[in-house]
Design a protein around this motif. Structure first.
Motif: not given
Length: 248
Positions: A194-197, A224-229, A241-245
């Protein structure tokens, strides 16, 4: 060294490997080999006969310990002039312009420690694979850092570096690979479909021996928005948390 001082150089394509139906790995021999850290990227510049230039950034998939060549995994985008040229035109022996290494925020070394949680969507797994390959090299030298990589892909066949990561999961001490398929049922009991939650993020965090000290998230803006949230909802502090898009 500042990014502005990083010079362009010529790299020779020494091999091309089809990774998934839409992603190929390009192995580049560098005229001037450089040291880099897992998570960094390079710029690729193509110049047409009339002088028109196009430039894109691609993460390095190789481990920092790899040597004088680097691997870039490039997804073919239907409207991507650089990715289409690389997929459809470039062959081994061709030369392209490369500038790097670049980026100092989205990087990790074994000496930074862990536990480490990696969340990658599609081709966003590329810089995370560089970290895992770096860990693999350190693992052979006796260093163990708990690492869990969650890769989200649409299908089993579209999971980039799938077979290598499955092998690492068997042989590397402290490494756990979890595959999340969004358009197929999961093939293994420990995977998701399923999608990440938030529940998924909380589940994988529990599989680490302790709370993650470093979390890296890479993929499309939506992923990234969904995973970070999800990571925040699972109780992971924002400062870890560090992100790259990629893309829009």
């Amino acid at each position: 060294m500042s990014e502005g001082s990083v010079r362009w150089q010529t790299a020779t394509v020494i091999d091309i490997v089809v990774r998934t139906p839409r992603i190929k790995s390009f192995f580049l021999s560098l005229e001037h080999p450089f040291e880099f850290q897992a998570g960094q990227h390079v710029d690729i510049r193509l110049t047409a006969p009339d002088g028109y230039q196009a430039m894109r950034s691609y993460s390095i998939a190789s481990a920092p310990d790899h040597g004088t060549s680097i691997e870039l995994a490039v997804e073919r985008l239907d409207d991507g002039e650089v990715s289409m040229f690389m997929h459809d035109v470039i062959v081994p022996g061709d030369e392209i312009e490369v500038r790097g290494p670049l980026g100092g925020h989205f990087i990790w070394s074994v000496t930074d420690g862990g536990p480490l949680l990696l969340l990658g969507g599609g081709s966003g797994v590329v810089p995370l694979v560089s970290m895992v390959r770096h860990l693999k090299a350190a693992n052979l030298a006796g260093s163990t850092v708990p690492v869990l990589l969650l890769l989200s892909a649409r299908t089993w066949d579209e999971a980039l570096f799938r077979d290598e990561l499955l092998e690492f999961n068997k042989e590397m001490s402290g490494f756990t690979f979890v595959l999340n398929l969004t358009r197929e049922a999961s093939a293994r009991g420990q995977d998701f479909g399923r999608r990440i939650d938030a529940a998924m993020a909380a589940d994988v965090v529990k599989r680490l021996p302790g709370p993650p000290v470093h979390v890296f998230v890479c993929g499309s803006n939506a992923f990234v928005n969904a995973a970070a949230d999800s990571a925040l909802a699972a109780g992971i502090p924002a400062e870890t948390i560090r992100t790259e898009r990629y893309g829009g």
